[in-house]
Design a protein around this motif. Structure first.
Motif: not given
Length: 223
Positions: A194-221
């Motif tokens: 429960i605690l670790k999954t809740l941790y993931e849920c709380i961080c999910l907005p930031l995680t989604a932003v990081i995924v998008r930025r990483v994807r954009e960076h790799e696509e550009k390269d």
């Protein structure tokens, strides 16, 4: 980023500097979580290891690498993390058994904090490997079935829930079976999941932003 970039990364022997950084951060979080496991934290009426502060980050990084780079590369990083964890345990064990100077009075304290019983070591290694691989596999399979690659949030939460359940379900019985009651074991598993999954849920907005930025960076390269 589409599957073309993922396939390209999986079939080549070279990886980007960003992927290397994420891999090193993933393994660092893994090693830190094992060291922090020596400290217990009280959360209400429950007790958890201090590793819960950083171990969920490794699952978030696992999700990011699987989502952007694909299961094959993520799996390689997981295996490397397993080997580095095993290597750390060997070095710690060697440091404990080697003689210290007569004036050094902290050997017992060092061994108590850094050392682990073979049972705990086996439990930790087995839990990490099975949980991380299942997390990455579920994430990858859900992405393939979605076709359009959307619904990252759902994939991240479901894969973490399944992976953390496997991780805790392997670690707690091996580490504490026969030492505490079945009810306590089930309670520890439930609280950690429960605690670790809740941790993931709380961080999910930031995680989604990081995924998008990483994807954009790799696509550009790779243009």
């Amino acid at each position: 980023m589409g599957c073309n970039m993922c396939k390209e990364n999986e079939n080549t022997k070279t990886v980007s500097l960003l992927f290397l950084f994420l891999s090193v951060l993933f393994i660092t979080c893994l090693l830190l979580s094992n060291i922090l496991a020596a400290k217990l934290l009280r959360i209400g009426e429950w007790s958890v290891t201090a590793g819960v502060l950083v171990f969920p980050i490794s699952y978030i990084l696992n999700d990011i690498m699987t989502e952007v780079y694909g299961f094959k590369l993520a799996k390689k990083v997981i295996y490397i993390g397993f080997l580095m964890n095993f290597f750390m345990v060997l070095i710690f064990s060697l440091a404990i058994v080697l003689p210290a100077p007569t004036w050094y009075e902290m050997s017992d304290e060092f061994a108590m904090i850094i050392g682990s019983t073979p049972r705990i070591i086996i439990a930790g290694l087995a839990a990490y490997l099975s949980g991380s691989l299942v997390n990455a596999r579920v994430m990858s399979r859900m992405k393939i079935k979605s076709n359009d690659g959307k619904k990252f949030g759902l994939r991240a939460i479901v894969s973490t829930l399944v992976g953390e359940t496997i991780d805790s379900g392997v670690f707690v019985p091996i580490a504490f079976g026969g030492l505490i009651s079945v009810g306590q074991i089930l309670n520890m598993i439930m609280v950690q999941v429960i605690l670790k999954t809740l941790y993931e849920c709380i961080c999910l907005p930031l995680t989604a932003v990081i995924v998008r930025r990483v994807r954009e960076h790799e696509e550009k390269d790779h243009i």
